[in-house]
Write an enzyme that holds these catalytic residues in place. Structure first.
Site, PDB file in Angstrom:
ATOM      1  N   VAL A 250      38.115  34.134  15.068  1.00  0.00           N
ATOM      2  CA  VAL A 250      37.795  35.119  16.116  1.00  0.00           C
ATOM      3  C   VAL A 250      38.925  36.155  16.222  1.00  0.00           C
ATOM      4  CG1 VAL A 250      37.433  35.430  18.598  1.00  0.00           C
ATOM      5  CG2 VAL A 250      36.325  33.537  17.416  1.00  0.00           C
ATOM      6  N   GLY A 251      40.163  35.681  16.163  1.00  0.00           N
ATOM      7  CA  GLY A 251      41.312  36.574  16.317  1.00  0.00           C
ATOM      8  C   GLY A 251      41.356  37.657  15.246  1.00  0.00           C
TER       9      GLY A 251
ATOM     10  N   CYS B  98      47.642  23.883  20.013  1.00  0.00           N
ATOM     11  CA  CYS B  98      47.913  24.738  18.848  1.00  0.00           C
ATOM     12  C   CYS B  98      49.141  24.217  18.125  1.00  0.00           C
ATOM     13  CB  CYS B  98      48.102  26.183  19.273  1.00  0.00           C
ATOM     14  SG  CYS B  98      49.297  26.357  20.581  1.00  0.00           S
TER      15      CYS B  98
ATOM     16  N   LYS C 104      39.590  37.327  30.730  1.00  0.00           N
ATOM     17  CA  LYS C 104      38.362  36.624  30.329  1.00  0.00           C
ATOM     18  C   LYS C 104      38.773  35.263  29.780  1.00  0.00           C
ATOM     19  CE  LYS C 104      35.819  35.557  27.262  1.00  0.00           C
ATOM     20  NZ  LYS C 104      35.519  34.098  27.182  1.00  0.00           N
TER      21      LYS C 104
ATOM     22  N   GLU D 186      47.460  35.429  19.018  1.00  0.00           N
ATOM     23  CA  GLU D 186      48.066  34.104  18.818  1.00  0.00           C
ATOM     24  C   GLU D 186      46.948  33.194  18.341  1.00  0.00           C
ATOM     25  OE1 GLU D 186      51.153  33.131  19.005  1.00  0.00           O
ATOM     26  OE2 GLU D 186      51.945  34.985  19.844  1.00  0.00           O
TER      27      GLU D 186
HETATM   28  P1  NAD Z   1      38.048  30.739  20.272  1.00  0.00           P
HETATM   29  O1  NAD Z   1      38.580  31.699  19.278  1.00  0.00           O
HETATM   30  O2  NAD Z   1      36.715  30.162  20.041  1.00  0.00           O
HETATM   31  O3  NAD Z   1      37.986  31.416  21.728  1.00  0.00           O
HETATM   32  C1  NAD Z   1      39.131  31.966  22.349  1.00  0.00           C
HETATM   33  C2  NAD Z   1      38.675  32.984  23.398  1.00  0.00           C
HETATM   34  O4  NAD Z   1      38.050  34.077  22.734  1.00  0.00           O
HETATM   35  C3  NAD Z   1      37.650  32.453  24.386  1.00  0.00           C
HETATM   36  O5  NAD Z   1      37.855  33.030  25.648  1.00  0.00           O
HETATM   37  C4  NAD Z   1      36.329  32.945  23.792  1.00  0.00           C
HETATM   38  O6  NAD Z   1      35.300  33.064  24.751  1.00  0.00           O
HETATM   39  C5  NAD Z   1      36.749  34.305  23.269  1.00  0.00           C
HETATM   40  N1  NAD Z   1      35.910  34.828  22.204  1.00  0.00           N
HETATM   41  C6  NAD Z   1      35.209  34.132  21.274  1.00  0.00           C
HETATM   42  N2  NAD Z   1      34.546  34.995  20.463  1.00  0.00           N
HETATM   43  C7  NAD Z   1      34.844  36.242  20.882  1.00  0.00           C
HETATM   44  C8  NAD Z   1      34.464  37.544  20.462  1.00  0.00           C
HETATM   45  N3  NAD Z   1      33.647  37.726  19.428  1.00  0.00           N
HETATM   46  N4  NAD Z   1      34.967  38.606  21.128  1.00  0.00           N
HETATM   47  C9  NAD Z   1      35.805  38.437  22.166  1.00  0.00           C
HETATM   48  N5  NAD Z   1      36.185  37.230  22.632  1.00  0.00           N
HETATM   49  C10 NAD Z   1      35.719  36.134  21.990  1.00  0.00           C
HETATM   50  O7  NAD Z   1      39.171  29.601  20.413  1.00  0.00           O
HETATM   51  P2  NAD Z   1      39.129  28.287  21.292  1.00  0.00           P
HETATM   52  O8  NAD Z   1      38.226  27.298  20.640  1.00  0.00           O
HETATM   53  O9  NAD Z   1      38.907  28.622  22.717  1.00  0.00           O
HETATM   54  O10 NAD Z   1      40.651  27.787  21.166  1.00  0.00           O
HETATM   55  C11 NAD Z   1      41.129  26.996  20.130  1.00  0.00           C
HETATM   56  C12 NAD Z   1      41.948  27.817  19.152  1.00  0.00           C
HETATM   57  O11 NAD Z   1      43.012  28.465  19.836  1.00  0.00           O
HETATM   58  C13 NAD Z   1      42.633  26.991  18.073  1.00  0.00           C
HETATM   59  O12 NAD Z   1      42.465  27.620  16.831  1.00  0.00           O
HETATM   60  C14 NAD Z   1      44.107  27.002  18.478  1.00  0.00           C
HETATM   61  O13 NAD Z   1      45.014  26.841  17.418  1.00  0.00           O
HETATM   62  C15 NAD Z   1      44.221  28.335  19.099  1.00  0.00           C
HETATM   63  N6  NAD Z   1      45.375  28.400  19.992  1.00  0.00           N
HETATM   64  C16 NAD Z   1      46.479  29.090  19.576  1.00  0.00           C
HETATM   65  C17 NAD Z   1      47.610  29.147  20.377  1.00  0.00           C
HETATM   66  C18 NAD Z   1      48.832  29.903  19.936  1.00  0.00           C
HETATM   67  O14 NAD Z   1      49.639  30.235  20.790  1.00  0.00           O
HETATM   68  N7  NAD Z   1      49.005  30.202  18.674  1.00  0.00           N
HETATM   69  C19 NAD Z   1      47.605  28.501  21.612  1.00  0.00           C
HETATM   70  C20 NAD Z   1      46.460  27.797  22.005  1.00  0.00           C
HETATM   71  C21 NAD Z   1      45.348  27.757  21.192  1.00  0.00           C
END
Ligand code: NAD
Length: 494
Positions: A232-233, A284, A175, A250
């Site tokens: 979210v994580g 990130c 997804k 992550e």
């Molecule tokens: P996000 O948390 O908004 O979304 C990430 C994914 O999760 C998307 O596919 C989204 O649709 C899905 N999602 C959102 N809510 C959900 C839920 N309730 N249940 C299941 N899935 C859900 O993040 P984003 O804005 O897409 O990405 C930016 C973030 O990602 C930043 O915080 C960045 O630091 C982080 N990031 C971390 C790494 C790493 O390796 N540590 C790498 C890249 C990005």
């Protein structure tokens, strides 16, 4: 642009959402329409998980070198289309074309690296404490993996998950972020062209709360691998713990570049610009703190501000552009909000600080590259992830203080340290508590064969990429092969 319909990829077929609902993909630099995608609901998730479950047995029994050949062919398919894929990535999420090419290349590298694992996937053979007994441990797949990915590395990050998961014999429901559906389409297409059997990788589109939540909660999904925001994580982690599922997270970062008094300032400056403003600060690994020794802080500040003011904003497809837009209105508002927070906390905006609206920029989500001065380590702008073209300069007076400031945030992804003193560099290396450290380099530039991930709030102890990724996507099976033909008891039991 004429209407362009994309579909989910389930059980080897391209299908619309059962509900018929859709969402649109648009260019954050211009607002231009790019395509229409299925807005998946629990029914579509059910179908995708079903296909993954059905395909699992035969895929896990396919010899790993054969699974690997498919990944290698997918890497070749992507390589053939590298420029096309990179262009579509720039259009849908804004990063400048040369960086988008790098993103696709990282995906190619990861698929190739994962393919190499098909002839290793090493376990171990060890002596038994009993005679005529063979003891070994082998890696086995986990089962059905849900791969949930963000928009900032729309090709590379999915391959970090799909590469090791698939070569190890798992099946996947993928997804991607709703902001980068076309990059996900290209990856799925490459796997299809490479001959991946139906159901082994299923792609479902849609917003997180609509498509992601039912996927995570599906009882036949064995494991969730998530990259995205900490908010979210953490919610996903709690949900998975409650459901007794394996999960890999992550999340965010608050990365720093440390510049000591004896640093090569020219080198450090070029890395600051690249690390703070590459991908409009939406990596990130972006450097959102510059921790500078007081002996050189004036020079560094003046020169960084001067270089930042020269950065050209524009569409990422235009060759003269240095910095593209941020990904969406929400992200733009977030950066704006943090500028206000910084000012309210007593920091100074040394350059930027506002939305950029001159000429064609008014059509997109552009924010002026921003530098904060007079920042103290406990300010929110020095602690929280902003995820945009903004970085904060902090003053320190020793390497020990620099390390302490670096380590004192809720995140622990990357640090870059600049010094010509090898002793200082190695002493700092010992004490920096981030998952990745660069010496005399910025915070970006990870290679796929090394573990990638962070400490504290950045992750939950796992790593992507490198051999470490196999720990995420495999279980251990310990095997005792007794060829003594007698009753033998371990632990010295008579
Ligand atoms: P996000 O948390 O908004 O979304 C990430 C994914 O999760 C998307 O596919 C989204 O649709 C899905 N999602 C959102 N809510 C959900 C839920 N309730 N249940 C299941 N899935 C859900 O993040 P984003 O804005 O897409 O990405 C930016 C973030 O990602 C930043 O915080 C960045 O630091 C982080 N990031 C971390 C790494 C790493 O390796 N540590 C790498 C890249 C990005």
């Amino acid at each position: 642009m004429a209407k362009k319909d994309y579909h989910n990829y389930i059980d080897g077929r391209w299908v619309p959402a059962r509900s018929g609902k859709t969402f649109e993909n648009t260019d954050p630099a211009s607002g231009e329409y790019l395509g229409t995608y299925p807005r998946s609901s629990p029914e579509d998730i059910e179908q995708a998980v079903d296909a993954s479950v059905k395909a699992y047995d035969s895929w896990r029994k396919t010899p790993a070198p054969h699974r690997a050949n498919i990944l290698a062919r997918a890497a070749e398919a992507l390589d053939r289309k590298k420029d096309e894929v990179a262009r579509s990535m720039t259009r849908e999420m804004g990063k400048v074309l040369k960086e988008a090419r790098g993103d696709v290349q990282e995906g190619i590298d990861m698929l190739q690296y994962s393919a190499g694992e098909g002839r290793r996937l090493f376990g171990h053979v060890t002596p038994s404490e009993l005679p005529r007994k063979l003891a070994l441990a082998q890696r086995v797949p986990v089962g059905v993996v849900a791969a949930i990915t963000p928009w900032n590395f729309p090709l590379a990050i999915p391959t970090w998950k799909l590469g090791p998961a698939l070569v190890a014999g798992n099946t996947v429901v993928f997804k991607p972020s709703q902001y980068t559906p076309e990059s996900a389409y290209h990856l799925a297409k490459a796997l299809e062209e490479a001959g991946l059997p139906p159901g082994v990788m299923n792609l479902v589109y849609g917003p997180g709360n609509e498509a992601g939540t039912p996927l995570i909660e599906h009882p036949r999904v064995d494991m969730v691998s998530f990259t995205g925001s900490s908010a979210v994580g953490q919610g996903i982690g709690q949900r998975c713990a409650h459901l007794g599922k394996r999960y890999h997270l992550e999340m965010g970062g608050k990365n720093a570049i440390i510049i000591l008094e004896d640093a090569d300032i020219d080198l450090a400056l070029s890395y600051i610009i690249w690390s703070a403003f590459g991908t409009s600060g939406q990596r990130c690994t972006a450097a959102s703190r510059i921790i500078v020794h007081k002996a050189v802080i004036w020079e560094v500040t003046e020169r960084v501000v001067e270089a930042t003011r020269k950065l050209r904003l524009g569409h990422g497809l235009e060759p003269e552009t240095d910095v593209g837009p941020v990904v969406n209105a929400e992200q733009l508002e977030k950066v704006q909000r943090y500028v206000k927070i910084g000012i309210d906390e007593g920091a100074k905006v040394l350059c930027g600080g506002q939305r950029a609206t001159e000429g064609a920029l008014s059509k997109g989500y552009f924010f002026q590259p921003t530098i904060f001065g007079d920042v103290k380590p406990k300010m929110r702008i020095a602690q929280e992830e902003i995820f945009g073209p903004a970085t904060a300069i902090l003053e320190i007076s020793s390497v020990e203080e620099a390390v302490a400031v670096n380590n004192d945030t809720p995140y622990g992804l990357v640090t870059g340290i600049f010094t010509r003193d090898i002793n200082k560099a190695l002493a700092a290396l010992e004490d920096l508590s981030t998952g990745i450290v660069y010496i005399n380099a910025g915070t970006i530039g990870a290679e796929v064969h090394l573990p990638f991930g962070g400490t504290r709030g950045t992750g939950n102890g796992h790593r992507e990429a490198g051999l470490a990724a196999l720990e995420v996507y495999t279980e251990w099976k310990s095997v005792y092969l007794d060829y003594s033909g007698t009753l033998q008891k371990a632990q010295k039991i008579e």
